[in-house]
Each structure stands twice: as structure tokens, then as C-alpha cells.
Scaffold this active site. Structure first.
Site, PDB file in Angstrom:
ATOM      1  N   TYR A 186     -45.898   6.671  -4.428  1.00  0.00           N
ATOM      2  CA  TYR A 186     -46.874   7.532  -5.086  1.00  0.00           C
ATOM      3  C   TYR A 186     -46.163   8.640  -5.864  1.00  0.00           C
ATOM      4  O   TYR A 186     -45.128   9.166  -5.421  1.00  0.00           O
ATOM      5  CB  TYR A 186     -47.794   8.207  -4.054  1.00  0.00           C
ATOM      6  CG  TYR A 186     -48.588   7.242  -3.206  1.00  0.00           C
ATOM      7  CD1 TYR A 186     -49.856   6.830  -3.593  1.00  0.00           C
ATOM      8  CD2 TYR A 186     -48.073   6.757  -2.004  1.00  0.00           C
ATOM      9  CE1 TYR A 186     -50.590   5.947  -2.808  1.00  0.00           C
ATOM     10  CE2 TYR A 186     -48.806   5.877  -1.212  1.00  0.00           C
ATOM     11  CZ  TYR A 186     -50.061   5.482  -1.623  1.00  0.00           C
ATOM     12  OH  TYR A 186     -50.782   4.607  -0.843  1.00  0.00           O
ATOM     13  N   ASP A 206     -57.780  18.063  -1.960  1.00  0.00           N
ATOM     14  CA  ASP A 206     -57.495  17.727  -3.358  1.00  0.00           C
ATOM     15  C   ASP A 206     -58.372  18.578  -4.264  1.00  0.00           C
ATOM     16  O   ASP A 206     -59.167  19.411  -3.792  1.00  0.00           O
ATOM     17  CB  ASP A 206     -57.674  16.229  -3.629  1.00  0.00           C
ATOM     18  CG  ASP A 206     -59.103  15.734  -3.439  1.00  0.00           C
ATOM     19  OD1 ASP A 206     -60.034  16.567  -3.338  1.00  0.00           O
ATOM     20  OD2 ASP A 206     -59.298  14.513  -3.391  1.00  0.00           O
ATOM     21  N   ASP A 218     -58.357   6.796  -3.434  1.00  0.00           N
ATOM     22  CA  ASP A 218     -59.437   7.751  -3.606  1.00  0.00           C
ATOM     23  C   ASP A 218     -60.011   7.628  -5.019  1.00  0.00           C
ATOM     24  O   ASP A 218     -59.289   7.247  -5.954  1.00  0.00           O
ATOM     25  CB  ASP A 218     -58.928   9.181  -3.403  1.00  0.00           C
ATOM     26  CG  ASP A 218     -58.522   9.469  -1.965  1.00  0.00           C
ATOM     27  OD1 ASP A 218     -59.051   8.786  -1.059  1.00  0.00           O
ATOM     28  OD2 ASP A 218     -57.680  10.355  -1.747  1.00  0.00           O
ATOM     29  N   ARG A 278     -52.754  13.455   0.471  1.00  0.00           N
ATOM     30  CA  ARG A 278     -53.429  14.752   0.555  1.00  0.00           C
ATOM     31  C   ARG A 278     -52.955  15.558   1.764  1.00  0.00           C
ATOM     32  O   ARG A 278     -52.847  16.789   1.704  1.00  0.00           O
ATOM     33  CB  ARG A 278     -54.945  14.545   0.609  1.00  0.00           C
ATOM     34  CG  ARG A 278     -55.545  14.101  -0.717  1.00  0.00           C
ATOM     35  CD  ARG A 278     -57.052  13.892  -0.589  1.00  0.00           C
ATOM     36  NE  ARG A 278     -57.379  12.711   0.188  1.00  0.00           N
ATOM     37  CZ  ARG A 278     -58.475  12.592   0.958  1.00  0.00           C
ATOM     38  NH1 ARG A 278     -59.319  13.600   1.056  1.00  0.00           N
ATOM     39  NH2 ARG A 278     -58.711  11.468   1.603  1.00  0.00           N
TER      40      ARG A 278
END
Length: 303
Positions: free
Chosen positions: A75, A89, A47, A180
Site C-alpha cells: 500500500y 481516515d 474501503d 488506517r
């Protein structure tokens, strides 16, 4: 994939430590320009607000992109409690709030439900297709989407740090995971809502963020030999597959798209592998009775 007839033949991988505020495609376009390369693509979109590993393939290395896309990835991300957003987000609009906050013990207790083979619904603002349209395009137009849940394998999900209003987590997962969605669903399960505040991809397959070059270097070192020194061999993208060595005759046959003889190995019949000659990848294919049957032929730069 970014393609073009102009440019020089460049083969290999470049790891960029992507900064926040730029799209993955923009990073690829900048890298392709900096190298003057004919062909480039990336493995695994980040993103715009996310940072970390963006692995860019040049030339023949683009044929190995699927093996990085399918690889495990790690992550580190921060979840802010107390609010849900339409994008899941911090970039989106707040659509719901609550004063509830979870304790550290409650967060830890909720994590096992998100480990293993799980199902997750992609964010409304995502690149999945709905009737031929990207979900984010429909969401921007104000459409409320009913997105189907998708399978995801989560190897681990660990709490790194907890405060009253947020938690820092690390996750290792397979292909197709939406961090997310994890943040959104974890917040819902805890009754406190949640969205991603910060997201960083630590590693992707064989590529580490710590080995990535700064995005700014693409401008600073553009069209210089120094930039070429940051390239990794295309073979790096095949780290997850077994390697089979072949004879000169076998290499010649494979480069022509024909089955080629490979040296003895304990690889199983029908298993996918790649063949090398004098340290260079020749082809990717399926092993059968002493030969590799190629599905992708890898030619040296310029051929």
C-alpha cells in the site's frame, strides 16, 4: 461472493484498478454483469475511499481466492498530521486536534516499531464482528467499542515523502492489516495525531495495480469479446503454491475427488500444492507419497 444460476460460465481473474468513491462489492457486481458471469467474488476488500488493486475471481477461480487473501500486499498512503477522526481516515469526523507536528527524522525513527510481528486494534469503523454485529454498524449507532488487538506481519514500512503536515508511506504487510490503524497509531506515537488522507493498494499477491483495467471499461466493453481478453487464467491465483504435473489417469482421479498420482518433485510430504494437466489446474490439495490428495477440485468451464 456473488452467486447466481443465470449467466455464462466464466473462469479466471480480472484485476480492476478501483477508483475512489465506490465499494468493492459494487465493483464486483458491475464486473459480473459486464461479463454476464454466473459466479464472481473478490479477494481483499478496499474501503470505498481507497483505490488500486481489486482482484475479482470468476467461476472456478473463486476456489483460489483464499490464496490471494492470504498473500502479501503493498500500500501507498498519505497520513495527515494534527487530527484524529472517528474513522481514522478523512471520511470521518474530527474528534481531536493538536498543533504538534513531527520532523522527518522523528517520523523515520518511529517506523521500526511498526515493522515485523505487531499487534493492532482495528478501526472503530471496520468490518470486524462484535457479538455477531459489524463494528461499523455499532459505531454508526454511537456505541463506543472495545476492539481486541489483532496480530499483523509488516514486512516493510518506508517513508516516501514528508512535508510539515503530512507523510507519504509505503507498507508491505500480510493478511488482515488496517492501514488506517497504522496511521492512527503512528500519529499517537509521535504525539501529533494522524489519519489516512489517501490510500492506494499497489499490488496484492501476483496482481499489480498497473495491470488493472479502469472501472469505466466495464461499461464500455460490457458483453464484448474485448473484455474477455482482460481475463487472467485461474492458475494466476495459485502463484504462491508449488505446481505438480499429473498424468491423464491422475487428472481423471483428481477430478473425481480421489487422490491422483503426480510426477516426481522435491516437494515435501504434507505440503500444499496444486496439480496441473496440459497446463490447466486440476485440483488443490496435499502432497503425500507421490499423490496429491485433493481438498478443492477445479473443473473446466461448463462442467
Amino acid at each position: 461472493m456473488a452467486r447466481g444460476k443465470k449467466g455464462r460460465p466464466v473462469d479466471g481473474w480480472l484485476v480492476v484498478d478501483k477508483p475512489a468513491g465506490i465499494t468493492s462489492s459494487a465493483v464486483v457486481n458491475k464486473a459480473r454483469w459486464a461479463f454476464g458471469a454466473r459466479k464472481a467474488g473478490h479477494a481483499g476488500t478496499l474501503d470505498p475511499a481507497a483505490t488500486g488493486v481489486l482482484a475479482i475471481a470468476f467461476g472456478e477461480a473463486t476456489k483460489t481466492v483464499p490464496y490471494i487473501t492470504d498473500a502479501m500486499k503493498a500500500y501507498r498512503f498519505t497520513v495527515t498530521w494534527g487530527a484524529a477522526t472517528n474513522t481514522d481516515d478523512a471520511e470521518g469526523e474530527v474528534i481531536e486536534t493538536t498543533d504538534a507536528r513531527p520532523s522527518e527524522a522523528e517520523v523515520r525513527a518511529a517506523l521500526p516499531a511498526f515493522i515485523g510481528d505487531i499487534e493492532q486494534v482495528p478501526p472503530q469503523f471496520s468490518a470486524v464482528k462484535v457479538d455477531g454485529e459489524r463494528a461499523y454498524a455499532l459505531a454508526r449507532a454511537g456505541d463506543a467499542l472495545e476492539l481486541a488487538a489483532r496480530p499483523l506481519f509488516v514486512e516493510s514500512l518506508e517513508l516516501v515523502e514528508a512535508t510539515a503536515d503530512a507523510a507519504v508511506l509505503e507498507m508491505v504487510c500480510g493478511k488482515g492489516g488496517y492501514v488506517r490503524s497504522i496511521a492512527r497509531d503512528l500519529g499517537r506515537s509521535l504525539g501529533c495525531l494522524g489519519h489516512v488522507k489517501e490510500l492506494r493498494r499497489i499490488w496484492s499477491g501476483p496482481f499489480e495495480a498497473s495491470d488493472g483495467i479502469r472501472f469505466e471499461l466495464l461499461d464500455e466493453l460490457a458483453k464484448s469479446p474485448e473484455l474477455d481478453r482482460h481475463l487472467l487464467p485461474l492458475e494466476t491465483g495459485l502463484a504462491e503454491l508449488p505446481e505438480l504435473r499429473c498424468t491423464p489417469e491422475g487428472a481423471a482421479r483428481l477430478r473425481n475427488g480421489n487422490p491422483g498420482m503426480v510426477l516426481a518433485s522435491d516437494i515435501e510430504y504434507g505440503e500444499e500444492a496444486w496439480a496441473s494437466h496440459e497446463g490447466r489446474a486440476v485440483a488443490i490439495g496435499v502432497y503425500k507419497a507421490g499423490e496429491l490428495h485433493p481438498s478443492r477440485v477445479l473443473l473446466p468451464a461448463g462442467e
